[in-house]
Design an enzyme around this catalytic site. Structure first.
Site, mmCIF file in Angstrom:
data_model
loop_
_atom_site.group_PDB
_atom_site.id
_atom_site.type_symbol
_atom_site.label_atom_id
_atom_site.label_comp_id
_atom_site.label_asym_id
_atom_site.label_seq_id
_atom_site.Cartn_x
_atom_site.Cartn_y
_atom_site.Cartn_z
ATOM 1 N N ASN A 12 50.246 57.107 53.674
ATOM 2 C CA ASN A 12 49.030 57.552 52.988
ATOM 3 C C ASN A 12 49.380 58.468 51.824
ATOM 4 O O ASN A 12 50.319 59.271 51.896
ATOM 5 C CB ASN A 12 48.009 58.187 53.949
ATOM 6 C CG ASN A 12 48.532 59.356 54.763
ATOM 7 O OD1 ASN A 12 49.722 59.439 55.057
ATOM 8 N ND2 ASN A 12 47.642 60.262 55.128
ATOM 9 N N GLU A 60 47.377 60.973 49.333
ATOM 10 C CA GLU A 60 46.107 61.663 49.085
ATOM 11 C C GLU A 60 46.066 62.210 47.654
ATOM 12 O O GLU A 60 47.051 62.134 46.907
ATOM 13 C CB GLU A 60 45.922 62.767 50.131
ATOM 14 C CG GLU A 60 45.825 62.187 51.535
ATOM 15 C CD GLU A 60 45.554 63.234 52.616
ATOM 16 O OE1 GLU A 60 45.679 64.452 52.342
ATOM 17 O OE2 GLU A 60 45.212 62.822 53.737
ATOM 18 N N ASN A 61 44.896 62.740 47.309
ATOM 19 C CA ASN A 61 44.690 63.230 45.947
ATOM 20 C C ASN A 61 43.707 64.387 45.990
ATOM 21 O O ASN A 61 42.827 64.420 46.863
ATOM 22 C CB ASN A 61 44.117 62.083 45.097
ATOM 23 C CG ASN A 61 44.131 62.398 43.614
ATOM 24 O OD1 ASN A 61 43.265 63.092 43.100
ATOM 25 N ND2 ASN A 61 45.128 61.888 42.918
ATOM 26 N N ALA A 62 43.823 65.294 45.034
ATOM 27 C CA ALA A 62 42.889 66.420 44.942
ATOM 28 C C ALA A 62 41.452 65.911 44.816
ATOM 29 O O ALA A 62 40.505 66.560 45.265
ATOM 30 C CB ALA A 62 43.248 67.301 43.759
ATOM 31 N N TYR A 105 39.434 63.599 46.497
ATOM 32 C CA TYR A 105 39.666 62.965 47.803
ATOM 33 C C TYR A 105 39.500 61.446 47.846
ATOM 34 O O TYR A 105 40.307 60.760 48.481
ATOM 35 C CB TYR A 105 38.769 63.610 48.873
ATOM 36 C CG TYR A 105 39.127 65.037 49.245
ATOM 37 C CD1 TYR A 105 40.111 65.760 48.564
ATOM 38 C CD2 TYR A 105 38.461 65.680 50.275
ATOM 39 C CE1 TYR A 105 40.415 67.072 48.899
ATOM 40 C CE2 TYR A 105 38.764 66.990 50.624
ATOM 41 C CZ TYR A 105 39.748 67.687 49.934
ATOM 42 O OH TYR A 105 40.059 68.971 50.277
ATOM 43 N N CYS A 151 45.116 54.767 52.303
ATOM 44 C CA CYS A 151 45.713 54.761 53.650
ATOM 45 C C CYS A 151 47.081 54.077 53.621
ATOM 46 O O CYS A 151 47.370 53.246 52.747
ATOM 47 C CB CYS A 151 44.828 53.988 54.622
ATOM 48 S SG CYS A 151 43.276 54.779 55.021
ATOM 49 N N GLU A 200 48.215 51.722 55.571
ATOM 50 C CA GLU A 200 48.183 50.270 55.757
ATOM 51 C C GLU A 200 47.904 49.563 54.442
ATOM 52 O O GLU A 200 48.531 48.557 54.103
ATOM 53 C CB GLU A 200 47.094 49.879 56.770
ATOM 54 C CG GLU A 200 47.305 50.452 58.162
ATOM 55 C CD GLU A 200 46.647 51.812 58.372
ATOM 56 O OE1 GLU A 200 46.607 52.623 57.409
ATOM 57 O OE2 GLU A 200 46.159 52.067 59.479
ATOM 58 N N CYS A 232 41.759 52.226 60.065
ATOM 59 C CA CYS A 232 40.341 52.447 59.746
ATOM 60 C C CYS A 232 39.683 51.115 59.377
ATOM 61 O O CYS A 232 40.345 50.090 59.197
ATOM 62 C CB CYS A 232 40.208 53.463 58.609
ATOM 63 S SG CYS A 232 40.520 52.776 56.970
ATOM 64 N N CYS A 270 40.907 49.345 56.218
ATOM 65 C CA CYS A 270 42.234 48.732 56.388
ATOM 66 C C CYS A 270 42.148 47.472 57.239
ATOM 67 O O CYS A 270 42.848 46.493 56.979
ATOM 68 C CB CYS A 270 43.199 49.745 56.996
ATOM 69 S SG CYS A 270 43.626 51.051 55.823
HETATM 70 N N1 THU Z 1 44.748 57.317 57.299
HETATM 71 C C1 THU Z 1 45.637 56.293 57.161
HETATM 72 O O1 THU Z 1 46.501 56.318 56.268
HETATM 73 N N2 THU Z 1 45.557 55.239 58.003
HETATM 74 C C2 THU Z 1 44.736 55.179 59.080
HETATM 75 O O2 THU Z 1 44.776 54.206 59.813
HETATM 76 C C3 THU Z 1 43.804 56.282 59.348
HETATM 77 C C4 THU Z 1 43.701 57.327 58.294
HETATM 78 C C5 THU Z 1 44.858 58.475 56.406
HETATM 79 C C6 THU Z 1 43.757 58.669 55.410
HETATM 80 C C7 THU Z 1 43.874 60.149 55.115
HETATM 81 O O3 THU Z 1 44.866 60.350 54.127
HETATM 82 C C8 THU Z 1 44.373 60.738 56.415
HETATM 83 O O4 THU Z 1 44.885 59.660 57.173
HETATM 84 C C9 THU Z 1 43.291 61.459 57.212
HETATM 85 O O5 THU Z 1 42.203 60.641 57.414
#
Ligand code: THU
Length: 134
Positions: free
Chosen positions: A44, A46-48, A50, A55, A57, A93, A96
């Site tokens: 994963n 992330e970014n400032a 959001y 993710c 996957e 999620c 994904c």
């Molecule tokens: N996240 C994933 O990368 N994969 C998942 O299957 C569940 C959630 C990430 C998204 C976010 O960066 C962090 O987990 C918290 O939700």
């Protein structure tokens, strides 16, 4: 190639350690097996801002597609909590699941969710995303 779940879980954990997740502090890694037998990892990012985050996957799918792969057989997912312990409930999620559905046979595609370094729960994509669209 017959994907070895133990190796895939290890690859997912290694990718999780390279995640960029300073906002949630929840690091996720994925190891995606293509029909060719090659394994593509993702983490994963992330970014400032959001919603820009992606993710693990979907990051793995994007890498694989950019390398010419469009059919997948299995994925392992591993979540790491801030204290470095493994989150046993890190199933993909909804976004994904649908993304994977585009490139997989739901009844055959296996999802391995790490419970520890050497144990995992096994699902099919059809089980996680029943009656899917695609
Ligand atoms: N996240 C994933 O990368 N994969 C998942 O299957 C569940 C959630 C990430 C998204 C976010 O960066 C962090 O987990 C918290 O939700």
């Amino acid at each position: 190639m017959e994907a070895n779940p133990q190796e895939l879980v290890q690859a997912a954990l290694a990718a999780a350690k390279r995640a960029y997740a300073p906002y949630s502090r929840f690091r996720v890694g994925a190891a995606l097996v293509a029909a060719s037998g090659r394994v593509y990892t993702g983490a994963n990012v992330e970014n400032a801002s959001y919603p820009c985050g992606i993710c693990a996957e979907r990051a793995a799918v994007a890498r694989a597609v950019a390398e010419g792969e469009t059919r997948f057989a299995a994925v392992a997912v591993a979540g790491l909590k801030p204290d470095d312990s493994i989150a046993a409930d890190c199933t993909p999620c909804g976004l994904c699941r649908q993304t994977l559905r585009e490139f997989a046979a739901p009844d055959d595609f296996k999802v391995y969710v790490a419970s520890s370094e050497s144990s995992w729960r096994e699902f099919t994509l059809a089980g996680l995303l029943p009656e899917s669209f695609g």
